[in-house]
Design a protein around this motif. Structure first.
Motif, mmCIF file in Angstrom:
data_model
loop_
_atom_site.group_PDB
_atom_site.id
_atom_site.type_symbol
_atom_site.label_atom_id
_atom_site.label_comp_id
_atom_site.label_asym_id
_atom_site.label_seq_id
_atom_site.Cartn_x
_atom_site.Cartn_y
_atom_site.Cartn_z
ATOM 1 N N GLY A 98 0.804 -1.215 0.000
ATOM 2 C CA GLY A 98 0.000 0.000 0.000
ATOM 3 C C GLY A 98 0.834 1.260 0.000
ATOM 4 N N ALA A 99 0.360 2.266 0.716
ATOM 5 C CA ALA A 99 0.981 3.583 0.706
ATOM 6 C C ALA A 99 2.171 3.699 1.649
ATOM 7 C CB ALA A 99 -0.059 4.650 1.064
ATOM 8 N N LEU A 100 2.601 2.605 2.250
ATOM 9 C CA LEU A 100 3.811 2.657 3.067
ATOM 10 C C LEU A 100 5.056 2.806 2.212
ATOM 11 C CD1 LEU A 100 3.076 -0.022 5.812
ATOM 12 C CD2 LEU A 100 3.217 2.467 6.113
ATOM 13 N N THR A 101 4.944 2.526 0.926
ATOM 14 C CA THR A 101 6.064 2.715 0.017
ATOM 15 C C THR A 101 5.544 3.282 -1.294
ATOM 16 O OG1 THR A 101 8.017 1.654 -0.940
ATOM 17 C CG2 THR A 101 5.948 0.419 -1.012
ATOM 18 N N ALA A 102 6.448 3.830 -2.077
ATOM 19 C CA ALA A 102 6.067 4.396 -3.369
ATOM 20 C C ALA A 102 6.124 3.311 -4.435
ATOM 21 C CB ALA A 102 7.004 5.541 -3.740
ATOM 22 N N PHE A 305 3.416 9.634 -1.172
ATOM 23 C CA PHE A 305 3.606 8.464 -2.039
ATOM 24 C C PHE A 305 2.347 8.205 -2.880
ATOM 25 C CE2 PHE A 305 6.968 6.252 0.844
ATOM 26 C CZ PHE A 305 7.965 7.004 0.256
ATOM 27 N N LEU A 306 1.189 8.246 -2.224
ATOM 28 C CA LEU A 306 -0.068 7.998 -2.941
ATOM 29 C C LEU A 306 -0.294 9.045 -4.024
ATOM 30 C CD1 LEU A 306 -2.790 6.331 -2.985
ATOM 31 C CD2 LEU A 306 -3.722 8.172 -1.571
ATOM 32 N N ALA A 307 -0.068 10.314 -3.678
ATOM 33 C CA ALA A 307 -0.268 11.383 -4.658
ATOM 34 C C ALA A 307 0.698 11.246 -5.826
ATOM 35 C CB ALA A 307 -0.094 12.740 -3.981
ATOM 36 N N GLY A 308 1.947 10.887 -5.535
ATOM 37 C CA GLY A 308 2.919 10.724 -6.602
ATOM 38 C C GLY A 308 2.597 9.555 -7.511
ATOM 39 N N ASP A 309 2.150 8.454 -6.933
ATOM 40 C CA ASP A 309 1.778 7.300 -7.756
ATOM 41 C C ASP A 309 0.562 7.613 -8.620
ATOM 42 O OD1 ASP A 309 3.864 5.919 -6.658
ATOM 43 O OD2 ASP A 309 2.649 4.749 -5.258
ATOM 44 N N TRP A 310 -0.358 8.412 -8.096
ATOM 45 C CA TRP A 310 -1.501 8.848 -8.918
ATOM 46 C C TRP A 310 -1.018 9.742 -10.055
ATOM 47 C CZ3 TRP A 310 -3.316 13.793 -9.943
ATOM 48 C CH2 TRP A 310 -4.562 13.868 -10.586
ATOM 49 N N LEU A 311 -0.098 10.639 -9.735
ATOM 50 C CA LEU A 311 0.430 11.540 -10.756
ATOM 51 C C LEU A 311 1.103 10.759 -11.886
ATOM 52 C CD1 LEU A 311 0.946 14.521 -11.540
ATOM 53 C CD2 LEU A 311 3.101 14.372 -10.264
ATOM 54 N N ALA A 312 1.712 9.635 -11.555
ATOM 55 C CA ALA A 312 2.403 8.824 -12.564
ATOM 56 C C ALA A 312 1.456 8.298 -13.634
ATOM 57 C CB ALA A 312 3.130 7.654 -11.895
ATOM 58 N N THR A 313 0.165 8.253 -13.332
ATOM 59 C CA THR A 313 -0.812 7.748 -14.301
ATOM 60 C C THR A 313 -1.397 8.856 -15.167
ATOM 61 O OG1 THR A 313 -2.696 7.995 -12.776
ATOM 62 C CG2 THR A 313 -1.434 5.931 -12.666
ATOM 63 N N ARG A 314 -1.014 10.104 -14.925
ATOM 64 C CA ARG A 314 -1.550 11.232 -15.685
ATOM 65 C C ARG A 314 -0.751 11.420 -16.982
ATOM 66 N NH1 ARG A 314 -6.170 10.976 -14.161
ATOM 67 N NH2 ARG A 314 -5.372 8.961 -13.403
ATOM 68 N N PRO A 315 -1.291 12.179 -17.930
ATOM 69 C CA PRO A 315 -0.553 12.466 -19.164
ATOM 70 C C PRO A 315 0.789 13.142 -18.880
ATOM 71 C CG PRO A 315 -2.858 13.083 -19.395
ATOM 72 C CD PRO A 315 -2.657 12.735 -17.950
ATOM 73 N N ALA A 316 1.731 12.983 -19.793
ATOM 74 C CA ALA A 316 3.085 13.492 -19.586
ATOM 75 C C ALA A 316 3.094 14.995 -19.328
ATOM 76 C CB ALA A 316 3.961 13.156 -20.787
ATOM 77 N N TRP A 317 2.266 15.756 -20.057
ATOM 78 C CA TRP A 317 2.287 17.205 -19.872
ATOM 79 C C TRP A 317 1.806 17.604 -18.482
ATOM 80 C CZ3 TRP A 317 -1.901 20.244 -18.679
ATOM 81 C CH2 TRP A 317 -3.176 19.674 -18.877
ATOM 82 N N VAL A 318 0.886 16.815 -17.912
ATOM 83 C CA VAL A 318 0.429 17.081 -16.546
ATOM 84 C C VAL A 318 1.549 16.780 -15.555
ATOM 85 C CG1 VAL A 318 -1.207 16.420 -14.744
ATOM 86 C CG2 VAL A 318 -1.982 16.637 -17.115
ATOM 87 N N ARG A 319 2.174 15.619 -15.719
ATOM 88 C CA ARG A 319 3.242 15.220 -14.797
ATOM 89 C C ARG A 319 4.361 16.256 -14.760
ATOM 90 N NH1 ARG A 319 2.808 10.250 -17.525
ATOM 91 N NH2 ARG A 319 4.926 10.474 -18.362
ATOM 92 N N TRP A 320 4.817 16.670 -15.929
ATOM 93 C CA TRP A 320 5.979 17.553 -15.957
ATOM 94 C C TRP A 320 5.626 18.993 -15.606
ATOM 95 C CZ3 TRP A 320 10.412 15.465 -15.379
ATOM 96 C CH2 TRP A 320 10.597 14.145 -15.793
ATOM 97 N N THR A 321 4.398 19.380 -15.822
ATOM 98 C CA THR A 321 3.967 20.696 -15.328
ATOM 99 C C THR A 321 3.972 20.716 -13.812
ATOM 100 O OG1 THR A 321 2.582 21.087 -17.289
ATOM 101 C CG2 THR A 321 2.094 22.382 -15.320
ATOM 102 N N VAL A 322 3.421 19.665 -13.211
ATOM 103 C CA VAL A 322 3.420 19.560 -11.752
ATOM 104 C C VAL A 322 4.846 19.502 -11.225
ATOM 105 C CG1 VAL A 322 2.789 18.085 -9.805
ATOM 106 C CG2 VAL A 322 1.137 18.509 -11.631
ATOM 107 N N ALA A 323 5.712 18.761 -11.912
ATOM 108 C CA ALA A 323 7.105 18.628 -11.468
ATOM 109 C C ALA A 323 7.805 19.984 -11.448
ATOM 110 C CB ALA A 323 7.852 17.660 -12.378
ATOM 111 N N VAL A 324 7.626 20.763 -12.496
ATOM 112 C CA VAL A 324 8.255 22.083 -12.554
ATOM 113 C C VAL A 324 7.724 22.978 -11.431
ATOM 114 C CG1 VAL A 324 8.432 24.203 -13.916
ATOM 115 C CG2 VAL A 324 8.780 21.977 -15.011
ATOM 116 N N LEU A 325 6.422 22.947 -11.204
ATOM 117 C CA LEU A 325 5.831 23.757 -10.137
ATOM 118 C C LEU A 325 6.338 23.321 -8.761
ATOM 119 C CD1 LEU A 325 2.143 24.048 -11.421
ATOM 120 C CD2 LEU A 325 3.882 25.851 -11.384
ATOM 121 N N CYS A 326 6.466 22.014 -8.559
ATOM 122 C CA CYS A 326 6.967 21.502 -7.274
ATOM 123 C C CYS A 326 8.401 21.946 -7.025
ATOM 124 C CB CYS A 326 6.882 19.982 -7.240
ATOM 125 S SG CYS A 326 5.213 19.321 -7.030
ATOM 126 N N VAL A 327 9.247 21.828 -8.031
ATOM 127 C CA VAL A 327 10.648 22.232 -7.875
ATOM 128 C C VAL A 327 10.741 23.737 -7.637
ATOM 129 C CG1 VAL A 327 12.884 22.404 -9.029
ATOM 130 C CG2 VAL A 327 11.550 20.300 -9.212
#
Length: 344
Positions: A98-102, A305-327
């Motif tokens: 489960g969410a104990l690990t990514a 971990f849960l939020a990141g694993d959900w993000l991994a299932t989103r389209p590439a443009w969503v993932r990398w937009t979120v990544a840039v905003l997070c950084v």
């Protein structure tokens, strides 16, 4: 992340002429340093003793002359690395579920680049608490009562949220049992050991301060409201001190909204971990807003971990937009800490 943060602080120190040791001793870090060098005085009783006590012991072992904020980094950074190594190893061995690990690299990314992840490797309690809380919950999920109880006790002595770790660990232990009777026994067993640890904390406060609830009295300084309505009103920034635009506070509340959404999603998958996430969010309400959301959320690895694993299932443009905003946000918060602006 470590190279980014320490590199940013070194560059800021050089470009602004701020001594690096001063930059590592901002806000609560400075209060921990005072605890290490001067001991408990009012209102420093608000901070629980395990982290500053450990820094004090480590500093004494290193000769007693190193700056406390440097010793804090020497403690917190290995704790963060130990968490990553332990979690990764047990995940690869199939000992975590489960969410104990990514499940993906995006889960790790959101943990390491949550807004205030600098607290995980600097002179703060977060690195130590992350390691201890993970161990307590991981052992509980595997049914290891005594190992979990020892780490729960240490969590209780580290942060207020240690009580939430105790509740969550007890629920994880109970959830493994086939009957209601055995569930109740396992829950009560860990609960009793957690209460024993809390009683030890009260005894420490009584012996040192003459009042077993001194830490609770000192923590009232953090609360800005005196009613339930004031606490709830802070969710939409409706308290008197919220007049005027504050972009940083709005960002913290936006982070809190995402935290709530992820916690509710986690609650559907794992009731114990979801409850832990919700309690950790609700405990900020007596302060009148979510002004500490970045820091409180930094240790909530199941949510991230849960939020990141959900993000991994989103389209590439969503993932990398979120990544840039997070950084970007992580960079700004880490820099704010260095120059003495509120960064939690």
């Amino acid at each position: 992340m470590l190279v980014h943060h320490f590199g940013l602080w070194a560059w800021t120190s050089s470009s602004r002429g701020i001594p690096l040791l001063q930059m590592l001793d901002r806000w609560d870090s400075n209060l921990y340093s005072r605890l290490v060098t001067e001991g408990y005085t009012w209102p420093l009783w608000a901070f629980l003793p395990l982290y500053p006590g450990t820094v004090w012991l480590l500093r004494q072992g290193l000769g007693g002359t190193l700056p406390p904020q440097l010793v804090g980094c020497l403690l917190s950074t290995p704790c963060l690395l130990a968490f990553v190594a332990w979690n990764t190893r047990w995940s690869r061995q199939g000992r975590l579920v489960g969410a104990l690990t990514a499940g993906t690299g995006w889960g790790w990314f959101l943990l390491l680049y949550s807004p205030a992840s600098f607290t995980l490797h600097s002179h703060h309690t977060e690195g130590l608490f992350l390691l201890l809380s993970f161990g307590a919950l991981a052992f509980a999920a595997r049914g290891a009562l005594l190992s979990s109880a020892v780490l729960v006790a240490l969590c209780v002595w580290t942060r207020n949220q240690g009580v939430f770790v105790a509740i969550t660990a007890a629920l994880l232990l109970a959830g493994r049992e086939p009957s209601w009777r055995s569930r109740a026994l396992r829950f009560a067993a860990l609960g009793a050991l957690a209460l024993l640890a809390f009683g030890g904390l009260l005894a420490f406060e009584w012996a040192r301060a003459g009042d077993p609830f001194m830490f609770m009295k000192a923590q009232r300084e953090w609360n800005h409201v005196d009613s339930v309505w004031g606490a709830v009103r802070g969710l939409w920034l409706g308290n008197p001190w919220h007049k005027g635009f504050n972009g940083w506070l709005l960002l913290r509340h936006a982070f809190g909204a995402l935290w709530l959404a992820a916690a509710l999603a986690l609650l559907r998958r794992d009731r114990a971990l979801g409850l832990y996430a919700l309690l950790s969010l609700l405990v900020m309400l007596p302060q009148g807003d979510l002004g500490n959301a970045f820091r409180f959320g930094a240790v909530l690895f199941p949510v991230l971990f849960l939020a990141g694993d959900w993000l991994a299932t989103r389209p590439a443009w969503v993932r990398w937009t979120v990544a840039v905003l997070c950084v970007w946000l992580n960079h700004k918060v880490t820099h704010a800490y260095a120059i003495g602006r509120w960064a939690y």
